[in-house]
Scaffold this motif. Sequence first.
Motif, PDB file in Angstrom:
ATOM      1  N   PHE A 182       0.849  -1.186   0.000  1.00 14.09           N
ATOM      2  CA  PHE A 182       0.000   0.000   0.000  1.00 14.09           C
ATOM      3  C   PHE A 182       0.885   1.236   0.000  1.00 14.09           C
ATOM      4  N   ASN A 183       0.462   2.250  -0.743  1.00 14.54           N
ATOM      5  CA  ASN A 183       1.106   3.555  -0.645  1.00 14.54           C
ATOM      6  C   ASN A 183       0.078   4.642  -0.904  1.00 14.54           C
ATOM      7  N   ASN A 184       0.514   5.894  -0.812  1.00 19.32           N
ATOM      8  CA  ASN A 184      -0.350   7.017  -1.169  1.00 19.32           C
ATOM      9  C   ASN A 184       0.406   7.916  -2.134  1.00 19.32           C
ATOM     10  N   CYS A 185      -0.180   9.037  -2.484  1.00 16.09           N
ATOM     11  CA  CYS A 185       0.411   9.866  -3.537  1.00 16.09           C
ATOM     12  C   CYS A 185       1.789  10.391  -3.150  1.00 16.09           C
ATOM     13  N   CYS A 186       1.951  10.815  -1.882  1.00 10.09           N
ATOM     14  CA  CYS A 186       3.230  11.378  -1.453  1.00 10.09           C
ATOM     15  C   CYS A 186       4.322  10.322  -1.395  1.00 10.09           C
ATOM     16  N   THR A 187       4.006   9.164  -0.794  1.00 13.69           N
ATOM     17  CA  THR A 187       5.035   8.134  -0.663  1.00 13.69           C
ATOM     18  C   THR A 187       5.418   7.551  -2.013  1.00 13.69           C
ATOM     19  N   PHE A 188       4.475   7.496  -2.953  1.00 21.07           N
ATOM     20  CA  PHE A 188       4.806   7.022  -4.296  1.00 21.07           C
ATOM     21  C   PHE A 188       5.824   7.934  -4.965  1.00 21.07           C
ATOM     22  N   VAL A 189       5.557   9.231  -4.953  1.00 19.96           N
ATOM     23  CA  VAL A 189       6.459  10.176  -5.620  1.00 19.96           C
ATOM     24  C   VAL A 189       7.826  10.183  -4.945  1.00 19.96           C
ATOM     25  N   GLU A 190       7.850  10.162  -3.612  1.00 15.50           N
ATOM     26  CA  GLU A 190       9.131  10.154  -2.917  1.00 15.50           C
ATOM     27  C   GLU A 190       9.901   8.869  -3.209  1.00 15.50           C
ATOM     28  N   ALA A 191       9.234   7.722  -3.117  1.00  9.76           N
ATOM     29  CA  ALA A 191       9.921   6.451  -3.346  1.00  9.76           C
ATOM     30  C   ALA A 191      10.551   6.397  -4.730  1.00  9.76           C
ATOM     31  N   LEU A 192       9.812   6.853  -5.732  1.00  4.12           N
ATOM     32  CA  LEU A 192      10.299   6.774  -7.115  1.00  4.12           C
ATOM     33  C   LEU A 192      11.429   7.757  -7.375  1.00  4.12           C
ATOM     34  N   THR A 193      11.214   9.021  -7.055  1.00  3.67           N
ATOM     35  CA  THR A 193      12.181  10.051  -7.437  1.00  3.67           C
ATOM     36  C   THR A 193      13.447   9.997  -6.592  1.00  3.67           C
ATOM     37  N   VAL A 194      13.301   9.875  -5.281  1.00  3.32           N
ATOM     38  CA  VAL A 194      14.485   9.882  -4.409  1.00  3.32           C
ATOM     39  C   VAL A 194      15.345   8.654  -4.668  1.00  3.32           C
ATOM     40  N   LYS A 195      14.738   7.495  -4.818  1.00  5.84           N
ATOM     41  CA  LYS A 195      15.505   6.281  -5.114  1.00  5.84           C
ATOM     42  C   LYS A 195      16.277   6.429  -6.429  1.00  5.84           C
ATOM     43  N   ALA A 196      15.624   6.990  -7.447  1.00  3.83           N
ATOM     44  CA  ALA A 196      16.281   7.135  -8.751  1.00  3.83           C
ATOM     45  C   ALA A 196      17.482   8.068  -8.666  1.00  3.83           C
ATOM     46  N   PHE A 197      17.315   9.216  -8.024  1.00  7.88           N
ATOM     47  CA  PHE A 197      18.420  10.175  -7.946  1.00  7.88           C
ATOM     48  C   PHE A 197      19.511   9.682  -7.010  1.00  7.88           C
ATOM     49  N   ALA A 198      19.133   8.997  -5.918  1.00 10.14           N
ATOM     50  CA  ALA A 198      20.144   8.469  -4.999  1.00 10.14           C
ATOM     51  C   ALA A 198      20.962   7.363  -5.657  1.00 10.14           C
ATOM     52  N   ALA A 238      21.596   7.034  -8.770  1.00 10.02           N
ATOM     53  CA  ALA A 238      22.427   7.596  -9.842  1.00 10.02           C
ATOM     54  C   ALA A 238      23.619   8.381  -9.317  1.00 10.02           C
ATOM     55  N   HIS A 239      23.453   9.040  -8.161  1.00  5.53           N
ATOM     56  CA  HIS A 239      24.480   9.990  -7.725  1.00  5.53           C
ATOM     57  C   HIS A 239      25.098   9.688  -6.372  1.00  5.53           C
ATOM     58  N   GLY A 240      24.602   8.677  -5.670  1.00  5.32           N
ATOM     59  CA  GLY A 240      25.226   8.269  -4.418  1.00  5.32           C
ATOM     60  C   GLY A 240      25.384   9.403  -3.428  1.00  5.32           C
ATOM     61  N   ALA A 241      26.610   9.575  -2.916  1.00  6.64           N
ATOM     62  CA  ALA A 241      26.872  10.593  -1.898  1.00  6.64           C
ATOM     63  C   ALA A 241      26.705  12.013  -2.418  1.00  6.64           C
ATOM     64  N   ASN A 242      26.656  12.193  -3.721  1.00  6.77           N
ATOM     65  CA  ASN A 242      26.461  13.537  -4.284  1.00  6.77           C
ATOM     66  C   ASN A 242      25.002  13.997  -4.224  1.00  6.77           C
ATOM     67  N   PHE A 243      24.115  13.083  -3.805  1.00  9.49           N
ATOM     68  CA  PHE A 243      22.713  13.441  -3.644  1.00  9.49           C
ATOM     69  C   PHE A 243      22.333  13.222  -2.186  1.00  9.49           C
ATOM     70  N   ALA A 244      21.936  14.286  -1.501  1.00 10.13           N
ATOM     71  CA  ALA A 244      21.637  14.217  -0.071  1.00 10.13           C
ATOM     72  C   ALA A 244      20.130  14.219   0.171  1.00 10.13           C
ATOM     73  N   TRP A 245      19.707  13.321   1.065  1.00  4.44           N
ATOM     74  CA  TRP A 245      18.300  13.266   1.490  1.00  4.44           C
ATOM     75  C   TRP A 245      18.289  13.024   2.993  1.00  4.44           C
ATOM     76  N   ASP A 246      17.357  13.632   3.690  1.00  4.07           N
ATOM     77  CA  ASP A 246      17.325  13.479   5.138  1.00  4.07           C
ATOM     78  C   ASP A 246      15.896  13.599   5.646  1.00  4.07           C
TER      79      ASP A 246
END
Length: 306
Positions: free
Chosen positions: A139-155, A157-165
């Motif tokens: 199960f997910n909702n609109c916010c968790t879907f967008v975060e899961a997809l976009t943050v995972k993709a950028f992280a 691709a860029h590892g330590a050069n992409f920061a999320w907290d």
Amino acid sequence: MSQSHRVAKLPIRMRGFVQPDTQSQFEGYVEAGTYFVLEERPGSPTPDTDFVRLEVPTLGALDTWVCTRWRTQHYVSVTNQAQPPPAVRLPFDDDPLAIAESQLVTLLQGLKDFRYDLDQAYYPWDLPGIRVPRAPPLFNNCCTFVEALTVKAFADAHGANFAWDSRRHRQMMIASTEDFFSPVTAAVESGMAIPAPSADAHPHPWTLIQGWRNPWRSGHTFLVVDHHPATDKALVLESNSANGLDGVGYRGIGNLRDIGLEPPEDWWNLPDVWTWRKLCSTYLFRQQAWLKVKDRSLSRLSATSP
């Protein structure tokens, strides 16, 4: 010369009617905001009143009549508004934080079986810098879907050069009333996206949008994979329980678990796919950010030309 259309700006919440007459059937309330005008009736049903028929997708009838004037008192401003030009399609080839579209499409495989649940939201994978509840259940909702997809993709691709907290995560969840468009803010501040020229600008390929039907209720976070200027159709990718969806999919087309990861070849000709105009009329309050995505082909529209 750019085309224009008539719009009505309602400064307050107003009553809508089935006919251009306050004695006709009450149809529902129209929230304050800007609406497209479908028809104007000056001096109707008497010389003392003016009415306009507005496009209001949030009402069951989709349109309604609103009184704009009674005698010398004007309630609503009706003006011409220029139609925005098609978005310039940026390639992002030289941006060091850009990612290939294929990385997003690959990750959709892990999200396609999720169903929508506003209160039960889980992630298919861990995200950097934060702890998130892992699926199952799916199960997910609109916010968790967008975060899961976009943050995972950028992280990825860029590892330590992409920061999320945790602060960015709270922004994606709209945890504070200080910023009702915080998913857009998070995308821009983290380097995943650039701010759009305006809230009304036609969406760029892979646009993140935070929209609200009312201030500040009935919010929704979603992605526009692309916009087809000739038909004004928008390819919306989201997690939702409406518009033909029960989970992750394309609005007006279907769930990914049923149709696959790619949209139909001529998705812009399908009758249930929403136009950008309808999205604007539904989410009266909205902001958008253009994600830095390159090498695009999912929508089958040109990667660089309008």
